[in-house]
Design a protein around this motif. Structure first.
Motif, short mmCIF file in Angstrom:
data_model
loop_
_atom_site.label_atom_id
_atom_site.label_comp_id
_atom_site.label_asym_id
_atom_site.label_seq_id
_atom_site.Cartn_x
_atom_site.Cartn_y
_atom_site.Cartn_z
N GLU A 161 14.86 8.78 44.81
CA GLU A 161 14.24 8.00 45.89
C GLU A 161 15.15 6.87 46.37
OE1 GLU A 161 12.30 4.92 47.94
OE2 GLU A 161 12.84 4.73 45.81
N PRO A 162 15.70 6.02 45.49
CA PRO A 162 16.62 4.99 45.99
C PRO A 162 17.89 5.57 46.61
CG PRO A 162 16.54 4.97 43.59
CD PRO A 162 15.44 5.84 44.04
N ALA A 163 18.37 6.70 46.08
CA ALA A 163 19.56 7.31 46.66
C ALA A 163 19.29 7.81 48.07
CB ALA A 163 20.04 8.46 45.78
N LEU A 164 18.12 8.39 48.31
CA LEU A 164 17.75 8.86 49.65
C LEU A 164 17.65 7.69 50.63
CD1 LEU A 164 15.04 11.52 48.73
CD2 LEU A 164 17.36 11.97 49.57
N ARG A 165 17.06 6.60 50.17
CA ARG A 165 16.90 5.44 51.04
C ARG A 165 18.25 4.87 51.48
NH1 ARG A 165 15.51 1.30 48.85
NH2 ARG A 165 14.91 1.83 46.71
N HIS A 166 19.14 4.74 50.52
CA HIS A 166 20.43 4.12 50.85
C HIS A 166 21.34 5.09 51.61
CE1 HIS A 166 20.04 0.25 48.78
NE2 HIS A 166 19.30 0.91 47.89
N LEU A 167 21.23 6.37 51.37
CA LEU A 167 21.99 7.33 52.16
C LEU A 167 21.57 7.29 53.61
CD1 LEU A 167 23.99 9.66 52.48
CD2 LEU A 167 22.18 11.22 51.71
N ALA A 168 20.30 7.06 53.86
CA ALA A 168 19.80 7.07 55.24
C ALA A 168 19.99 5.75 55.97
CB ALA A 168 18.32 7.45 55.24
N ALA A 169 19.96 4.62 55.23
CA ALA A 169 19.84 3.35 55.96
C ALA A 169 20.70 2.22 55.42
CB ALA A 169 18.38 2.91 55.96
N ASP A 170 21.50 2.42 54.40
CA ASP A 170 22.30 1.30 53.90
C ASP A 170 23.33 0.89 54.94
OD1 ASP A 170 22.83 0.07 50.85
OD2 ASP A 170 24.51 -0.15 52.24
N PRO A 171 23.53 -0.41 55.19
CA PRO A 171 24.49 -0.83 56.20
C PRO A 171 25.95 -0.65 55.80
CG PRO A 171 23.54 -2.75 55.11
CD PRO A 171 22.77 -1.55 54.64
N ASP A 172 26.22 -0.43 54.53
CA ASP A 172 27.60 -0.29 54.05
C ASP A 172 27.94 1.20 53.90
OD1 ASP A 172 29.73 -0.09 51.72
OD2 ASP A 172 29.88 -2.11 52.54
N ALA A 173 29.03 1.62 54.53
CA ALA A 173 29.40 3.05 54.49
C ALA A 173 29.78 3.50 53.09
CB ALA A 173 30.55 3.31 55.46
N GLN A 174 30.42 2.64 52.29
CA GLN A 174 30.80 3.05 50.93
C GLN A 174 29.56 3.25 50.06
OE1 GLN A 174 34.20 1.20 48.99
NE2 GLN A 174 34.71 0.15 50.90
N VAL A 175 28.56 2.44 50.27
CA VAL A 175 27.32 2.63 49.52
C VAL A 175 26.69 3.96 49.90
CG1 VAL A 175 25.01 1.73 49.06
CG2 VAL A 175 26.93 0.15 49.32
N ARG A 176 26.65 4.29 51.18
CA ARG A 176 26.08 5.57 51.61
C ARG A 176 26.89 6.73 51.03
NH1 ARG A 176 26.32 2.92 56.56
NH2 ARG A 176 27.72 4.48 57.47
N SER A 177 28.20 6.56 50.95
CA SER A 177 29.03 7.62 50.39
C SER A 177 28.71 7.85 48.92
CB SER A 177 30.50 7.26 50.57
OG SER A 177 31.35 8.24 50.02
N ARG A 178 28.55 6.76 48.15
CA ARG A 178 28.19 6.89 46.74
C ARG A 178 26.78 7.46 46.59
NH1 ARG A 178 32.61 7.03 43.51
NH2 ARG A 178 33.99 5.27 43.93
N ALA A 179 25.89 7.06 47.47
CA ALA A 179 24.53 7.60 47.41
C ALA A 179 24.53 9.10 47.66
CB ALA A 179 23.63 6.88 48.41
N ALA A 180 25.42 9.57 48.56
CA ALA A 180 25.51 11.01 48.83
C ALA A 180 25.92 11.78 47.57
CB ALA A 180 26.50 11.26 49.96
#
Length: 259
Positions: A109-128
């Motif tokens: 659940e937190p990984a899905l949230r940050h992949l969809a809406a985190d403002p930092d691209a590196q965070v979204r990449s790690r969430a992926a």
């Protein structure tokens, strides 16, 4: 020890926020192992984001079941560096092994949230990366990766999502890459032509001379330039040094009637 005024576990954890001492403190905490685990857990709530990030980057200590809940909570930290470190620690199997790997119920659940809406691209990449661990067991993971692969504003995130989506071609990481042959696509070295095979008397083949632009026998260099190697050595005089009479004679220009 290490030039620190204090070397207790709590002090070493606090040094993780000091760029001048963070590396030495990190290594010292790694050597202490489980003995420092309590101080590392306490560092997850430190006021310095560098300390919190350093504690998330101690995966060999933070992946025990008692610490997993705290590490999952760090995925929502206000500092992007802490979130990056937390998602890496949760997703990387090499850091913790399968025995402590968290299930989808705790981390998806937190990984899905940050992949969809985190403002930092590196965070979204790690969430992926973390979402990709559940593509074969949870349809939400598939949908999230497909959406990020098409719509994410960062090309790096779109690429990472495509790797982890079903059918993606994730680059191999368990073996070294082979260097491409010289002249091949991706090589920085030009192709090296094979050396020509000399004739029995030591001469270069005429087709090689024509292709390379070298003068042929009897042209400007003089016929003696095309003699075999043994003949060239004889031009160095009787004592094996340059400048013998034969060399002088060979260098002297010929005049009509001198022969």
């Amino acid at each position: 020890m290490l030039g620190f005024v204090r070397t207790d576990d709590e002090a070493l954890v606090s040094y993780l926020g000091d760029p001048q001492r963070s590396v030495a403190a990190y290594r010292a905490l790694m050597r202490r192992g489980e003995e420092a685990l309590g101080a590392i857990r306490g560092g997850l709530s430190h006021g310095n984001p560098g300390v919190r990030e350093g504690c998330c980057r101690l995966p060999h200590h933070l992946v025990d079941p008692e610490s997993m809940g705290q590490l999952v909570a760090m995925a929502d930290d206000p500092d992007a560096g802490v979130r990056i470190a937390a998602f890496h620690a949760l997703a990387c199997d090499r850091c913790k092994g399968d025995t402590c790997a968290p299930g989808a119920g705790r981390v998806l659940e937190p990984a899905l949230r940050h992949l969809a809406a985190d403002p930092d691209a590196q965070v979204r990449s790690r969430a992926a990366e973390l979402v990709g661990k559940f593509v074969h067991t949870d349809a939400r993971a598939v949908a999230a990766l497909e959406a990020a692969r098409v719509r994410d504003p960062s090309a790096a995130v779109r690429k990472k999502a495509g790797w982890h989506a079903p059918g993606g071609t994730h680059p191999p990481t368990d073996r070294p890459r082979a260097r491409p042959a010289d002249g091949a696509a991706g090589s920085l070295r030009p192709a090296t032509p094979p050396l020509p095979r000399r004739t029995a008397d030591g001469r270069l083949p005429l087709e090689h001379l024509a292709a390379s632009g070298e003068p042929g026998p009897g042209e400007d260099r003089g016929a003696e330039a095309w003699e075999p190697a043994e003949a060239a050595l004889r031009l160095r005089g009787g004592n094996g040094t340059a400048g013998g009479p034969a060399v002088s004679a060979a260098r002297a220009p010929s005049t009509p009637g001198s022969a």
